[in-house]
Design a protein around this motif. Sequence first.
Motif, mmCIF file in Angstrom:
data_model
loop_
_atom_site.group_PDB
_atom_site.id
_atom_site.type_symbol
_atom_site.label_atom_id
_atom_site.label_comp_id
_atom_site.label_asym_id
_atom_site.label_seq_id
_atom_site.Cartn_x
_atom_site.Cartn_y
_atom_site.Cartn_z
ATOM 1 N N ALA A 156 0.802 -1.221 0.000
ATOM 2 C CA ALA A 156 0.000 0.000 0.000
ATOM 3 C C ALA A 156 0.839 1.278 0.000
ATOM 4 O O ALA A 156 0.511 2.233 -0.702
ATOM 5 C CB ALA A 156 -0.942 -0.004 1.201
ATOM 6 N N ALA A 157 1.891 1.310 0.788
ATOM 7 C CA ALA A 157 2.615 2.576 0.918
ATOM 8 C C ALA A 157 3.431 2.854 -0.345
ATOM 9 O O ALA A 157 4.278 2.053 -0.732
ATOM 10 C CB ALA A 157 3.533 2.521 2.135
ATOM 11 N N PRO A 158 3.192 3.969 -1.005
ATOM 12 C CA PRO A 158 3.969 4.286 -2.207
ATOM 13 C C PRO A 158 5.355 4.787 -1.839
ATOM 14 O O PRO A 158 5.610 5.188 -0.713
ATOM 15 C CB PRO A 158 3.147 5.392 -2.865
ATOM 16 C CG PRO A 158 2.456 6.079 -1.733
ATOM 17 C CD PRO A 158 2.200 5.014 -0.689
ATOM 18 N N GLY A 216 -3.273 2.811 -1.656
ATOM 19 C CA GLY A 216 -2.179 3.508 -0.995
ATOM 20 C C GLY A 216 -1.905 4.889 -1.571
ATOM 21 O O GLY A 216 -1.351 5.757 -0.892
#
Lengths: 482, 482
Positions: free
Chosen positions: B5-7, B271
Amino acid sequence: MGRAAAPRRLADIGEWDQIADVVIVGFGGAGACAALEARSDGVDVLLLERMSGGGGTTALSTGQIYLGGGTGVQRACGFEDSTEDMFRYLMASCGPGVDEGKIRAFCDGCLEHFDWLVGHGMPFKESYYGEGSYTPTDDCLSYSGSELCHAYRDLARPAPRGHTVQQDGIEAGGQLMRSLIAAVEKSGARIQTDTLVESLVVDDERRVVGVVAKVDQREQRIGARGGIVLCAGGFINNKAMVERYAPLLRKCKFRAASDGDDGRGIRMGMGVGGAAIRMDVGCIVLPFTVPKKLVKGIFVNRQGQRFIDESLYQTVVGEAALLHENGEVFLIVDNEIFERPFPPTDLVAVEDTIEDLEKSMKLPDGSLQHTVAYYNEHAARAEDPLFHKQADCLQPLVKPPFAALDYTTDAALYTVFTMGGLHTTPSGQVLSADGEPIAGLYAAGRTTSGIAAQGYSSGLSIADATFFGRRAGASAARAQPR
Amino acid sequence: MGRAAAPRRLADIGEWDQIADVVIVGFGGAGACAALEARSDGVDVLLLERMSGGGGTTALSTGQIYLGGGTGVQRACGFEDSTEDMFRYLMASCGPGVDEGKIRAFCDGCLEHFDWLVGHGMPFKESYYGEGSYTPTDDCLSYSGSELCHAYRDLARPAPRGHTVQQDGIEAGGQLMRSLIAAVEKSGARIQTDTLVESLVVDDERRVVGVVAKVDQREQRIGARGGIVLCAGGFINNKAMVERYAPLLRKCKFRAASDGDDGRGIRMGMGVGGAAIRMDVGCIVLPFTVPKKLVKGIFVNRQGQRFIDESLYQTVVGEAALLHENGEVFLIVDNEIFERPFPPTDLVAVEDTIEDLEKSMKLPDGSLQHTVAYYNEHAARAEDPLFHKQADCLQPLVKPPFAALDYTTDAALYTVFTMGGLHTTPSGQVLSADGEPIAGLYAAGRTTSGIAAQGYSSGLSIADATFFGRRAGASAARAQPR
């Protein structure tokens, strides 16, 4: 509904117009409790509210809070309850997909929470109301769920757990919020109304560090040293979101929410990678239990069949009626139990025989006749082999005339609000789609998915708001300042 | 399931290891068609696949595509169809909450799409299979939905629209993907397998500009001049996500998806602020229609009541059985129509009378007896006043012995995949919670919510993947390069 999802970059913000340790978005039940708890840690709290005063949806509610485990009111009224009985009931009734961590935390902390509410000026009369979930009197305690029903009564010892704040009339939410607002004002939290938060602000590490709000047509940039707490309600008043996530809820006539429930808090959270979960779920109230003896009627669908234990709580009946029967259901009563329901609904037909009633309702030949005959035969023996309705609600429908009350979504006052929202930990941290915390961001109340992932007992939303509002406020207060 | 999810920030990335105009994540049906369409615009396309070869869930499927409006195969087999009939059927059956824009685009483009598939080497035999939705032969056309049923047949002229790629056996998805893979290889798209995309890369304006992938245990940074297309499947193989979004789906025994359907594409989109919608919805197949005459049986629930028109498509029956009846349903048959079902399931009981069957099944006294008697009485006249089952499926159940087949979730092979996913425009742009495009990001296939927001006819997923995969690929190819 205005944009909310896209965050602003800290680098583009320049100077903050003001700053606080904890910034809370929304001054309903959740925001008030978040503020109180954060203030009790001695930090600087700024509470932002889009309307001209605090209240939110909590102020429009019945002012009922689901609490148990042996509260002062329960004991004074002679009801035994335990933390584990409440836990078992909630685990069994708040699913599928219950968040056990939240239910565990809530049950374990419930007695302390009751005392905390009392300590913050919440008036609870030590009295029991036996005529229904909502108290038109100033009484406190009532059954506000399905605790006594077949599906639960052997799993968990039943107890009434709806605690309504003392005030005449069924809209005690006003009194509840007056108490909380007074406490917040006394707490030293700064309150800023007429302030519409329009976006979150994130730094280059994706930490949420502030908000941008609209005040008097001008942007105000507000920084948060510790964290932001989103307490901005659900999304039932955002048509596009309801259509997108929970389209059947649009069939309900009455949206039990303030105008501010436009999903703004949820959208802001999603915009920074917060996961919104169970967005299909609504609390769907089918109000057919006033006067109480209407529960002795039977619900039938378009096939003239019963489909549920009518003594289950009106939210459970509402969910089945809307989601499984497409909102096309009718309550069959005889002259013995008939009274005009409140809220009112239409009579589809009144006839001297069930056969004629079936014809007038255009139900399949013989269907209603069989359903009523089968029900009557067993009800006479206080039995309901199909759905195990509570014995004191079983009474053969034999005294003409017979009537069908219209509980289709077109006619009846289906009452609805959304239950889905941001995925949070029991301590209020907003989680990403990977289940990892979004730094600096907290949420509580109907901006989140809470105690009741799905099945609803009345009072659980304000329980969510107040209990987990406190926890979110405390977490934000204790967050490592940047 | 790994984080997704976290870019990552472009500023932290340094140099790209490689760059392309269009980067496609996932080489199943959607990714293949996105690549083909992007290549037809002459741009440089890089197709990334976590497995060692293309295929994805499409390769594991029955290879059936929902197509209509008068395709070559429909005409050759003597079936009339029109774009508007298909449109009306899909609008009525793919809800609630249909995305009219997608259905309109799909219906309007369907004939061109059929020709495009043929032009890209997809073999369709000009033959009709009348024994069921899935073709164990190499035949093409079949009814794969509820077109002939009471609920739809007067709304839209029925036509068979399931188009199965020519191959013996019910798993023609392999042939379908072999055709597409050959076409992609010929197209000049670059294919890179054994490449797990782990995160998106965003620039300071939140535009999606690349991905970071894991290749041979090392990070590879891949830039995209035009756009990224997420074609990474659904999330049925991610237990935590299913529990969080669609908990009842976990009761289904068989997950019709490749291992890669772990929600990674959806999570990456979330994300960066993409909205995942209808995440509660699954395609739930209750496979009870082989051999075909089993459809002449009747489904009953724990109350011994029928609850549905059994001639509705098996996904509609599956949805009702799981979501409305908690997966506790039984198919009642007599000796005349009984054959061993495929896939097999258990016999709950076999008895010489319905009364004994009712007892053996522990159903409420008299319930099944009434249900069968009522059904038989009307079926003898080719009528079904309760649910309007198709006349050729109506036959009194009178020849002993009688049996109950176990179609509870514990026993039967409920087959499931997820239908919810990223909210996209008909041209494939991923939308935020405000409904605004996420710059640089496109998606198609089961990574998105598609043609069937809810009610499902077989072939709609590959229709989604191929039709909207093409559109997403074209959009990314034509995106203004940075």
